[in-house]
Design an enzyme around this catalytic site. Structure first.
Site, PDB file in Angstrom:
ATOM      1  N   PRO A  66       0.849  -1.202   0.000  1.00 56.03           N
ATOM      2  CA  PRO A  66       0.000   0.000   0.000  1.00 56.03           C
ATOM      3  C   PRO A  66       0.878   1.242   0.000  1.00 56.03           C
ATOM      4  CG  PRO A  66       0.101  -0.970   2.199  1.00 56.03           C
ATOM      5  CD  PRO A  66       0.805  -1.920   1.282  1.00 56.03           C
ATOM      6  N   MET A  67       0.582   2.188  -0.903  1.00 57.80           N
ATOM      7  CA  MET A  67       1.359   3.425  -0.995  1.00 57.80           C
ATOM      8  C   MET A  67       0.424   4.596  -1.244  1.00 57.80           C
ATOM      9  SD  MET A  67       4.620   2.194  -3.323  1.00 57.80           S
ATOM     10  CE  MET A  67       3.581   1.292  -4.490  1.00 57.80           C
ATOM     11  N   ALA A  68       0.441   5.566  -0.321  1.00 52.93           N
ATOM     12  CA  ALA A  68      -0.408   6.745  -0.461  1.00 52.93           C
ATOM     13  C   ALA A  68      -0.047   7.492  -1.742  1.00 52.93           C
ATOM     14  CB  ALA A  68      -0.228   7.664   0.750  1.00 52.93           C
ATOM     15  N   CYS A 151       3.633   3.205   9.287  1.00 54.66           N
ATOM     16  CA  CYS A 151       3.743   4.484   8.573  1.00 54.66           C
ATOM     17  C   CYS A 151       4.574   5.471   9.403  1.00 54.66           C
ATOM     18  CB  CYS A 151       2.360   5.072   8.297  1.00 54.66           C
ATOM     19  SG  CYS A 151       2.434   6.676   7.448  1.00 54.66           S
ATOM     20  N   LYS A 190       0.702  -4.593   8.705  1.00 56.63           N
ATOM     21  CA  LYS A 190       1.940  -4.177   8.038  1.00 56.63           C
ATOM     22  C   LYS A 190       2.727  -3.321   9.014  1.00 56.63           C
ATOM     23  CE  LYS A 190       3.916  -2.290   3.823  1.00 56.63           C
ATOM     24  NZ  LYS A 190       4.901  -1.381   4.414  1.00 56.63           N
ATOM     25  N   ASN A 251       9.249  -7.027   2.915  1.00 56.76           N
ATOM     26  CA  ASN A 251       9.106  -5.810   2.117  1.00 56.76           C
ATOM     27  C   ASN A 251      10.333  -4.938   2.334  1.00 56.76           C
ATOM     28  OD1 ASN A 251       7.385  -2.734   2.581  1.00 56.76           O
ATOM     29  ND2 ASN A 251       7.813  -3.615   0.593  1.00 56.76           N
ATOM     30  N   GLY A 252      10.745  -4.235   1.294  1.00 61.06           N
ATOM     31  CA  GLY A 252      11.868  -3.311   1.430  1.00 61.06           C
ATOM     32  C   GLY A 252      13.099  -3.781   0.668  1.00 61.06           C
ATOM     33  N   GLY A 275       6.914  -2.477  -3.292  1.00 62.06           N
ATOM     34  CA  GLY A 275       6.342  -1.136  -3.231  1.00 62.06           C
ATOM     35  C   GLY A 275       6.823  -0.276  -4.376  1.00 62.06           C
ATOM     36  N   ARG A 276       7.821   0.576  -4.090  1.00 61.02           N
ATOM     37  CA  ARG A 276       8.291   1.527  -5.099  1.00 61.02           C
ATOM     38  C   ARG A 276       8.867   0.843  -6.328  1.00 61.02           C
ATOM     39  NH1 ARG A 276      12.405   5.063  -2.027  1.00 61.02           N
ATOM     40  NH2 ARG A 276      12.833   3.029  -1.094  1.00 61.02           N
TER      41      ARG A 276
END
Length: 383
Positions: A66-68, A151, A190, A251-252, A275-276
């Site tokens: 999930p990414m804002a 977050c 998460k 993740n990461g 993610g990114r």
């Protein structure tokens, strides 16, 4: 596998200086070839044994983080089409949901074809989080609910939400218990490896998540104080995997498809969250699947890249039209808003392409769909 092979190649280089280097190098080649066979078999087994989160089966153990500002329905549809096993909404405030905010509810818009999909929420009060979870379940759109406990954004942490929950594992356990007790669909969390290097308590947090009744835990391998930069500590994932019985998804530090396999090989996690690395590169999920099946991903053609970008823009414009129905005051048209939103995506789509840097320097000047398509054509026609 990549990590182990690098180690073997260092040994290979060392054997070259020995009196009888041929025997040593032959042994190293034998080890590498056999290790590749073991890893290939292991990856095929991962593909055949679907990752299970509660009653939700994921066809591929690779999910979108999930990414804002990024993981809206438009982007999620593309990622699912390329084989992403699970997608998440943008981060949604539990308080806003309980107040009936239309703009908050819009963040939970879904479209056909993106299942399974998770609603990603944040908050710090068990009762409020439980009420928000019941509302989400009543929408009949989501397959699971994910709680944000990682977050690092200052305004969220200041409220005691997001990464702040890592400082109080018992409170996090109560929140997870309240949400899990309020709904029938699976609940996940998460989080990160710790709030800071001085307070690395990821195992305590993971135990609290499991004790609260969560069906899986997603762990970002950086401290909250690092945000999204700096080295990712994958070794912490092995510690958590050995310490809990629920699925652990890492993740990461996943910049390419091979990194995903490397993480699974080194840590033993049940799955990987990207993610990114997926922004501007939604086909990364298909590349990971190909590698897991023992194949080699094909380089995506420029024409296919163009079609993906155009479709992404059109999906986003349709989504923005729905969003504008929830707004009381507007300064821009829905199409203009979509263009401004898409500029950050276009920046990543153009990364690494010849001529991309020249166009990216003009992104802030782009206001219309014609500006975007002209910029895209300028780069792709240049190749």
């Amino acid at each position: 596998m990549i990590y182990a092979e690098m180690k073997c190649r260092k040994i290979f280089a060392t054997t070259a200086s020995l009196k009888n280097p041929g025997l040593g190098q032959a042994l190293v080649y034998f080890i590498i070839l056999n290790w590749r066979a073991v890893v290939k078999e292991s990856n095929i087994r991962r593909m055949s044994n679907c990752l299970q989160i509660g009653n939700v089966k994921l066809e591929v153990p690779v999910v979108l983080a999930p990414m804002a500002g990024y993981t809206d329905a438009a982007f999620r549809v593309l990622c699912r089409r390329f084989g992403c096993g699970l997608v998440f909404s943008e981060v949604v405030t539990a308080v806003g949901l309980t107040y009936g905010s239309k703009r908050t509810l819009h963040l939970l818009e879904t479209v056909p074809g993106e299942k399974p999909v998770a609603a990603h929420i944040y908050g710090c009060e068990p009762a409020v989080m439980a009420e928000a979870a019941r509302l989400i379940e009543s929408l009949n759109r989501f397959d699971l609910i994910d709680i944000n406990a990682g977050c690092p954004v200052r305004k969220i942490v200041a409220k005691g939400c997001g990464a702040a929950l890592m400082k109080d594992p018992d409170k996090l356990r109560r929140i997870v218990g309240a949400v899990a007790g309020a709904v029938k669909i699976p609940v996940t969390v998460k989080t990160r490896i710790g709030f800071s290097a001085e307070s690395m308590n990821v195992l305590d947090v993971a135990h609290a998540v499991e004790d609260g009744g969560a069906s899986a835990v997603f762990i970002h391998t950086r401290f909250a104080t690092m945000h999204h930069s700096g080295p990712a500590d994958w070794d912490a994932l092995s510690l958590v995997k050995a310490g809990v019985s629920i699925p652990v998804i890492g993740n990461g530090g996943i910049g390419c498809a091979r990194d995903a396999l490397d993480m699974m090989d080194r840590t033993g996690v049940d799955g990987v969250m990207i993610g990114r690395g997926a922004v501007g590169h939604p086909w990364i999920f298909d590349e990971v699947r190909c590698l897991l099946e023992g194949g080699q991903p094909e380089e995506i053609s420029m024409e296919k890249r163009r079609r993906i970008v155009n479709e992404h823009i059109q999906l986003l414009m349709a989504l923005k039209k729905k969003e504008y129905l929830c707004r009381k005051r507007v300064r821009l048209t829905s199409d203009e808003s979509a263009v401004l939103h898409f500029r950050s995506h276009l920046y990543r789509y153009l990364s690494g392409l010849r001529g991309g840097a020249r166009v990216k320097s003009r992104l802030n000047e782009m206001k219309t769909l014609e500006d975007l398509t002209s910029a895209l054509d300028e780069v792709l026609n240049f190749l």
